[in-house]
Design an enzyme around this catalytic site. Sequence first.
Site, mmCIF file in Angstrom:
data_model
loop_
_atom_site.group_PDB
_atom_site.id
_atom_site.type_symbol
_atom_site.label_atom_id
_atom_site.label_comp_id
_atom_site.label_asym_id
_atom_site.label_seq_id
_atom_site.Cartn_x
_atom_site.Cartn_y
_atom_site.Cartn_z
ATOM 1 N N TRP A 1 1.183 -1.658 -0.233
ATOM 2 C CA TRP A 1 0.248 0.408 0.081
ATOM 3 C C TRP A 1 0.713 1.152 0.075
ATOM 4 O O TRP A 1 0.393 1.869 -0.809
ATOM 5 C CB TRP A 1 -1.041 0.018 1.324
ATOM 6 C CG TRP A 1 -2.005 -1.416 0.990
ATOM 7 C CD1 TRP A 1 -1.299 -2.018 2.092
ATOM 8 C CD2 TRP A 1 -2.828 -1.199 -0.270
ATOM 9 N NE1 TRP A 1 -2.416 -3.534 1.245
ATOM 10 C CE2 TRP A 1 -3.758 -2.977 0.462
ATOM 11 C CE3 TRP A 1 -3.294 -0.011 -1.292
ATOM 12 C CZ2 TRP A 1 -4.632 -3.196 -1.018
ATOM 13 C CZ3 TRP A 1 -4.566 -1.357 -1.347
ATOM 14 C CH2 TRP A 1 -4.821 -2.124 -2.034
ATOM 15 N N ASP B 1 -2.256 6.376 5.966
ATOM 16 C CA ASP B 1 -3.216 5.723 5.771
ATOM 17 C C ASP B 1 -3.413 4.369 6.475
ATOM 18 O O ASP B 1 -2.302 3.821 6.430
ATOM 19 C CB ASP B 1 -2.725 4.975 4.161
ATOM 20 C CG ASP B 1 -3.800 3.883 3.629
ATOM 21 O OD1 ASP B 1 -4.637 3.667 3.950
ATOM 22 O OD2 ASP B 1 -3.497 3.574 2.603
ATOM 23 N N LYS C 1 -12.363 -1.846 6.584
ATOM 24 C CA LYS C 1 -11.739 -3.060 7.624
ATOM 25 C C LYS C 1 -12.574 -2.691 9.413
ATOM 26 O O LYS C 1 -12.826 -3.308 9.476
ATOM 27 C CB LYS C 1 -10.017 -1.870 7.929
ATOM 28 C CG LYS C 1 -9.788 -2.039 6.367
ATOM 29 C CD LYS C 1 -9.774 -3.326 5.882
ATOM 30 C CE LYS C 1 -8.727 -2.559 4.527
ATOM 31 N NZ LYS C 1 -8.032 -3.770 3.581
#
Lengths: 360, 360
Positions: free
Chosen positions: B102, B172, B196
């Site tokens: 990511w 993030d 999530k």
Amino acid sequence: MARVYNFSPGPAMLPVEVMEQARDEMLDWRGTGMSVMEMSHRGKQFMSIAEQAEADFRELLAISDDYKVLFLQGGAASQFAMAPMNLLRGKKEADYLCTGHWSKKAIDEGRKFCKVNVVASTEKTGFKTIPPQRDWNLNPQAAYFHYTPNETIAGVEFHWIPKMGEIPLVVDMSSTLLSRPVDVSCFGAIYAGAQKNIGCAGLTIVIVRRDLMGQTLEGTPTMFNYQVQADNDSMYNTPPTYAWYISGLVFSWLKKKGGLAAMAQINRTKADTLYNFIDSSSFYHNPVEPASRSWMNIPFTLSDPSLDERFLEQAKKSSLTNLKGHRSVGGMRASIYNAMPQKGIDTLVEFMKEFERTQA
Amino acid sequence: MARVYNFSPGPAMLPVEVMEQARDEMLDWRGTGMSVMEMSHRGKQFMSIAEQAEADFRELLAISDDYKVLFLQGGAASQFAMAPMNLLRGKKEADYLCTGHWSKKAIDEGRKFCKVNVVASTEKTGFKTIPPQRDWNLNPQAAYFHYTPNETIAGVEFHWIPKMGEIPLVVDMSSTLLSRPVDVSCFGAIYAGAQKNIGCAGLTIVIVRRDLMGQTLEGTPTMFNYQVQADNDSMYNTPPTYAWYISGLVFSWLKKKGGLAAMAQINRTKADTLYNFIDSSSFYHNPVEPASRSWMNIPFTLSDPSLDERFLEQAKKSSLTNLKGHRSVGGMRASIYNAMPQKGIDTLVEFMKEFERTQA
């Protein structure tokens, strides 16, 4: 409380059958022991939901393989930027028609990315009509021609499709897509936020001709790139899975109702019922030229605006909600998308008659 | 089928209580006769839902008024572009740390908008650790420093916050936000996809220091402009209302569980249970340096990879699903966000013990 007839312009009513199914499947989708909300978007369960939704959507609109269907986020407001970013294809100019609030929004955003030529505007006369194509000032160098087939605030709607030859039509069909058949092959790109006729807010569908993709403006965020989204079947990142699922339930409901030809009849009858009543009354008034009236959003005013608040209060007591008009038009607005039944219109008309009678 | 323990990395498990409430309110939210999906985002019912969600979110994270909280669409992948588009503030360079998949995505997208300086990368050693700050090659001209506190694929996580002086930290936190307390005042901007620990896919939360907004890069789509979204309280256009509502139910659930300090204890115990078992076994292996191990995503391999398929099949029969590791790492991965109960971990460990015993 019993369910109400909700005339909101969007988010708007959804079919009861769709929400009942969503409710029943909430904690366990078809014996998986999971909610659709909990599914990996790349797992076989969600993939089957996504693929079935797309197949049903394509069937409903008879979309040929020349077009890619994208299931995106961001609403039509994101498409106001994505359309020019993806569809200018090296050109610098685009034509836009201005017939209302949403046309203007698209024009303002388009100006960030290209030279916008406004071919005609009905703003000065209060957005009460669709100007005929012969009066448009078209630019033969335009990369595309953008318009808004239905304006939800003014309640004006196209009942015809412009003819532009080789110049692709790009349209914001947020408030009409799936309300009747449409010949997709006439368009370069069609986009629509889901919260009117398609499903719930948070999903945006784009139908784009494949040959128009792939020449994206420099500096376009990857998420705004049609080609990238197409190459990844709308799963470049996690899509709005639950909203996608809800739209699939709506597509399945539409097929059971008889598809879009059947919906067109139902929607036309609904609109006619309300317009005929308004036109027969001197107490209520719709300002739009009859040939340009919307099937989806019907604004109307009371002859005495001081009664507006009372009208809204009493309507609410009769389970008729969200009838307040947009502040720019005033009065009332009945938004009557696919999920609004004829019964809701009949109840509204009965209420309007009774309200007029008791005020007289 | 009974509910399963779903170890998907996201979309992921949601609290049963949240989905039960969503189910019960599906057709009629608190006597309004409407589903939350059907509510106008500007109506007082949805406004109350939206405001309560934000208030609870701020309370959970003790967010000061120096920060704006945005409820957006598009996922973290959109933030990979929005962060530079909004936070370069006239500068041309930004620092990024690369600790996994990511981080790399954020770096690739950042390069579209500025000169990216990668201060350090653990790619060559397979993303098994967090490199110490003393080894980073920092640029004092950087507009901000970007990193990914938790990498869901490699399972590496920061258990400390870098110190950058005046240079804002941009992070993030898709996979850790709300899993434990975090000192928001250390950050310039925090963003997180909801799927999530926050709610369902289709919602992205951004917490951004107010003084950093307002100097957006030319050519930024309006929908990508933090200042515009802030000025409109995330309602520049129709927000993802249902996903916002679901997140509000999750925030309320978190408060009932005792808030983020309580969640930290629960999550730490869950992770310790699984790591302790893996480390005690010679049959299972976690590749990550112990000080950099994730509480949220725990990859592990079997000593004999030819048993992987059998492991997954038998796990599924024990109602333990989505344990397959990412193809870049192989083996298994247990993603254990807030909604995964300790019982799920205990069941997994018992299964792993039994699987090892029967293969021996």
